[in-house]
Design an enzyme around this catalytic site. Structure first.
Site, PDB file in Angstrom:
ATOM      1  CG  ASP A   1       4.985 -12.538  10.664  1.00 56.10           C
ATOM      2  OD1 ASP A   1       4.315 -11.591  11.118  1.00 56.10           O
ATOM      3  OD2 ASP A   1       5.117 -12.763   9.440  1.00 56.10           O
TER       4      ASP A   1
ATOM      5  CE1 TYR B   1       3.252 -13.305   1.483  1.00 54.31           C
ATOM      6  CE2 TYR B   1       1.721 -12.172   2.943  1.00 54.31           C
ATOM      7  CZ  TYR B   1       2.524 -12.182   1.818  1.00 54.31           C
ATOM      8  OH  TYR B   1       2.622 -11.054   1.031  1.00 54.31           O
TER       9      TYR B   1
ATOM     10  CE  LYS C   1      -2.067  -8.970   7.414  1.00 49.98           C
ATOM     11  NZ  LYS C   1      -2.791  -9.062   6.190  1.00 49.98           N
TER      12      LYS C   1
HETATM   13  C1  LIG Z   1       1.827 -13.207   9.023  1.00 53.28           C
HETATM   14  C2  LIG Z   1       2.047 -12.084   8.054  1.00 53.28           C
HETATM   15  N1  LIG Z   1       3.261 -11.488   7.996  1.00 53.28           N
HETATM   16  C3  LIG Z   1       3.511 -10.462   7.160  1.00 53.28           C
HETATM   17  C4  LIG Z   1       2.535  -9.987   6.312  1.00 53.28           C
HETATM   18  C5  LIG Z   1       2.813  -8.832   5.403  1.00 53.28           C
HETATM   19  O1  LIG Z   1       2.153  -7.698   5.865  1.00 53.28           O
HETATM   20  P1  LIG Z   1       1.808  -6.492   4.872  1.00 53.28           P
HETATM   21  O2  LIG Z   1       0.828  -7.021   3.882  1.00 53.28           O
HETATM   22  O3  LIG Z   1       1.274  -5.409   5.763  1.00 53.28           O
HETATM   23  O4  LIG Z   1       3.103  -6.106   4.220  1.00 53.28           O
HETATM   24  C6  LIG Z   1       1.261 -10.588   6.329  1.00 53.28           C
HETATM   25  C7  LIG Z   1       0.222 -10.126   5.406  1.00 53.28           C
HETATM   26  O5  LIG Z   1      -0.723 -10.791   5.064  1.00 53.28           O
HETATM   27  C8  LIG Z   1       1.014 -11.657   7.216  1.00 53.28           C
HETATM   28  O6  LIG Z   1      -0.181 -12.254   7.268  1.00 53.28           O
END
Ligand SMILES: Cc1ncc(COP(=O)(O)O)c(C=O)c1O
Length: 451
Positions: free
Chosen positions: A255, A167, A283
């Site tokens: 990521d 994700y 986060k």
């Molecule tokens: C690995 C990863 N990338 C991107 C995101 C997206 O981040 P945001 O919810 O702050 O837009 C998340 C959110 O859960 C994530 O776990």
């Protein structure tokens, strides 16, 4: 003692004495839940906060402190959602609250450079050998979207290799082939430019790179997954991706929105010793304030406007409150050996749960079909026969059994992410007593399902 500290003391004394679990009737929760669903789709501003996968009305929170959250009806829970990752020091950490309070009086937003963003950038660059320069944005989604655009601008190529089940937020190019959070409204064209490979399978990546030779701008992945169960990469997977990306001239993007500063100081790249070309963060990095960041080698980052030709901007990017929150949390994480505490607590939890599974196996002659998967403070209890190593394995997870387990835990005062696959997150505020109570509640839940 000031009246404020008296209030805080009163509150924590009350908290300690309050019973844990769904003890009081949820009348206020039910009524607010109905009202909010009329005004906000599904009653939530982000779909997985609702209980649509597990059934029932989502809990409606009033406040959080340390390892606990409290609902509007006065029920108390040991929280493992952790705000979906950021609450690594538990809820309402004093260092962040003090930093934000100390900053807001000077004005929450300038739209011009200021010292806090410089200091947070310095901290990131110092923590991460792969990062020479960084840009701050407002969410993980924005960080990923911007990093992918930058990779395309830098390489002059359009295609991106993604991994089934990883994700990366809700931007079109990463949602296009997302089979978990598949969305309508994403133009077909986006699917054409993202190619899917299998997590933990280097051959599948090489096949894509070979087939689309000279067209792939980047390979992007969560170095440890958090949305199809917590999956640790095989020992040769991340180093192998590094070599393949170098061989085929594609950028490697980690990521680390979830793993960054949660799994280790810096993130998974420091834990496994593999340097990506670009990384994204979010986060934990903001201490609970809305943040995203992306960074990497100087020659790549300098392709961003106003130096280069890749556009990315934001009114709230690098705002003082978020930067203050980030500096405060990183200060705590760096100086207080938090990662060792997290590892100890996580080990205690998993050995307790392992004991429960072994006891049931001895009594019944068969081990319950449950996989305990964790890396550091990210963990999942997966209702499936075999270890989950990729998305195909994750598809076999039994969501109905998880829903039963989830509600049993909630009633007993343990609040988990309301989905069968998303990472639960420990905080440094989870005490040994919290963990033992959690083992008791989860153990009883497992027994009730498999008796
Ligand atoms: C690995 C990863 N990338 C991107 C995101 C997206 O981040 P945001 O919810 O702050 O837009 C998340 C959110 O859960 C994530 O776990």
């Amino acid at each position: 003692m000031t009246s404020n500290t008296t209030k805080e003391k009163d509150r924590s004394e009350k908290t300690d004495n309050m019973p844990i679990g769904l003890v009081k009737p949820c009348t206020k929760t039910e009524s607010l839940g109905k009202r909010i669903a009329e005004l906000i789709p599904g009653g939530v501003n982000s779909p997985f906060r609702s209980f649509h996968e597990v059934g029932g009305q989502a809990i409606f929170l009033d406040r959080g402190k340390g390892s606990r959250v409290f609902d509007v009806d006065g029920n108390q829970f040991i929280d493992y959602v952790g705000a979906w990752g950021p609450a690594i020091l538990g809820h309402a950490p004093q260092a962040v609250i003090d930093a934000v309070k100390g900053t807001i009086d000077k004005g929450p937003l300038f739209g011009a450079p200021h010292e806090l963003e410089l200091r947070l950038a310095e901290t990131l660059v110092e923590a991460l050998p792969s990062v020479d320069m960084v840009r701050f944005v407002n969410s993980g989604t924005e960080a990923v979207m911007s990093a992918i655009r930058l990779a395309r601008g830098y390489t002059g190529r359009d295609k991106v290799i993604v991994f089934e089940g990883c994700y990366h937020g809700h931007s079109d190019s990463t949602l296009a082939n997302d089979r978990i959070k598949h969305s309508s409204g994403v133009p077909d064209g986006f699917a054409g430019s993202s190619i899917q490979a299998e997590f933990n399978n280097l051959a599948s990546v090489e096949e894509c790179l070979e087939k689309h030779s000279g067209e792939v701008a980047a390979v992007i992945l969560e170095p440890v997954t958090g949305s199809m169960g917590v999956i640790e990469p095989h020992p040769d997977f991340l180093p192998g991706l590094r070599s393949l990306c170098t061989k085929y001239d594609a950028l490697l993007i980690f990521d680390e929105v979830l793993t960054g500063f949660r799994l280790a100081w810096g993130g998974a790249q420091n834990l496994y010793g593999v340097e990506p070309d670009l990384s994204t963060f979010g986060k934990t990095l903001g201490g609970g304030m809305p943040i995203g960041a992306y960074g990497g080698r100087r020659e790549i980052m300098n392709c961003l406007m106003p130096i280069g030709k890749v556009y990315q901007a934001g009114t709230f990017s690098g705002n003082p409150l978020t930067m203050a929150g980030g500096l405060a949390i990183l200060g705590e994480l760096k100086n207080k050996q938090i990662y060792q505490t997290l590892e100890n607590r996580a080990k205690r939890l998993f050995s307790g749960l392992e004991r429960v599974l072994e006891q049931i196996e001895q009594e019944q002659g068969k081990r319950p079909p449950i996989q305990l998967q964790r890396v550091g403070s990210m963990f999942t209890v997966l209702f499936v026969e075999a270890p989950v190593k990729n998305f195909n394995d994750a598809r076999k997870i039994d969501e109905k059994l998880f829903a039963k387990f989830f509600h049993h835990c909630l009633e007993g005062g343990v609040y988990l992410p309301p989905t069968a696959v998303d990472a639960a997150c420990l905080s440094s505020e989870h005490s040994e007593e919290d963990i033992d109570r959690t083992i008791e509640v989860m153990g009883a839940g497992i027994r009730s399902i498999f008796e």
